[in-house]
Design a protein around this motif. Sequence first.
Motif: not given
Length: 561
Positions: A471, A483, A519
């Motif tokens: 992330f 990512n 997120i």
Amino acid sequence: MNRRTTALAAVAVLSAAGLALAGCAQPNAKPTSSEAPQLPLVGWTPVPASSLQQGGTLNLAALSSGTDEGNWNINTTQGANVPVVDITAPLMGAPLKATKDGAVEVDPNYAESVELTSKSPETIDVKLNQKAVWEDGSPLTAKDYQATYAALSGKNTKFNIASSAGFDQVSSFEVVSDYEFKIVFNEPYADWQALIGTAAVPAEIASDPAKWASFTTKPLPSSGPFIMSKIDNNAKIYTETPNPKWWGDTPKLDAINWTVTGQDSQAQAFANNELNAVEAQDVDTYTAALKKSGAKALSSGGVTYSQVTFNGLQAPLDDVNVRKAISQSIDRELIAKTANEPLGVKATTDGNWIFMPGQKGYVDTVDKLLPYNLDAAKKLLTDSGWANADGKWTKDGKELKLSVIVPQGTKSNELRAQQIQSSLKKIDIPVTLDEVPSADYFTNIMAGKYEMATFGWQGTLFPISSSESLFYPAGKPGGNGQNFAYVTDEKLGDLWKQANSELDPAKRLKIADQINDVIAGFVPFLPIYPYPNVFVVDGNLANYGPATFMSTDWTQVGFTK
């Protein structure tokens, strides 16, 4: 398909399970109504070495090889893939290993002791096994670990690495002697054991970025009980035989043959005695493999989960509202039931980007912030300027339509993609399946040549630190890191720094919950369901199969007498 790294660090999987993908059932498969049993931590019953025959060849399948993926070094972006990790597992080891219940213990083949000698500053002392050598007989020393840790720190950007998590927190590495080293952290690092569970790379290779990335057609030198003795990159067959320099227990097997085989061909290869075991990632493989005389099914819990990743650099997925709308339109519960219950496994959805259901700290953040809600999904699209007329969403003269990249021969990915296609059809978003050769699948994803991709991520014993590279930072196509959505929220940098240095478990879990909320705000990918580990194996194969945490002891794998 799945992606993953080691048992102590994170990986992607191709197929139905995480980045060690498990398979989906047919879209029209009927979920069973009976309650499925809870899964054990290890799927097989241990057989003592005295009950195993000396000799025999174990034939296994892999969905791809390091040559296919672009690198055999599992520390690189290309090599951090479940099939590559699986094939190279008999060739390596580390000072720490995972136990049956997910704890960590010293592996005496590689270390005499691993101790936390100081909390301020946090200092780890490792005394190595002086008998450990590389396949050419040269000693495996502290300098090999020093060079490996330096390469993985990310400080030299010329090194292609999948993740620097934890290694970037090491402030000093002291070589006490050839067989002892100490590492000191900048600040407290909660998951320090993950670093010590990483296999070393020879210093000559780990100190040179070009050599580090050069293992495109063959594995790194072995430090394990087996060596790679034959490589056929044309036939895609890789043969491992006992390491003549190995200092530990003598392996029972004469050889391990790995053959790159499509998921849709593995059950037939198993029936033809070309394979001794298959990972049943879809119901067709499961039922077909069990028809073989003497075959038995083994299952365990797993740490792999399926998901769908959105390429945040590709319009219209560069619009966070479109990503959220898709997330709220995918029926995760139905997909989980049709994928897992036909395999005799209790199905559940996965709604957390760090923890698996059942792990301490798990909260269904997806259900809280991005619940399945078609009306909410339509409103998000409308708020972003999309208009629906005649069953089509349009904006500025362009129609909203998407594609899912699918690897050929991997039925689990294809079936899950079809289910995503079916879900999005309910809100008038057409989805096409973009089928590519299996060997090109992750290559295209890492290059940003896709819109949506559904594969598996395999979790680890240290989910907070090991998941960071999925992330943060955003990264870019063709760059380092994992990512593959190529988007992030800069708040994550500070939050992960706090989480990794927080030694109070309760406080750490609260920070992890904040990370999940952030997120959910930019939704780079949507978790769908956790994969069970299901294998079908020959009846006389022992000490091999599915396990939640524990790594396979390749010296103990063999056939019963």
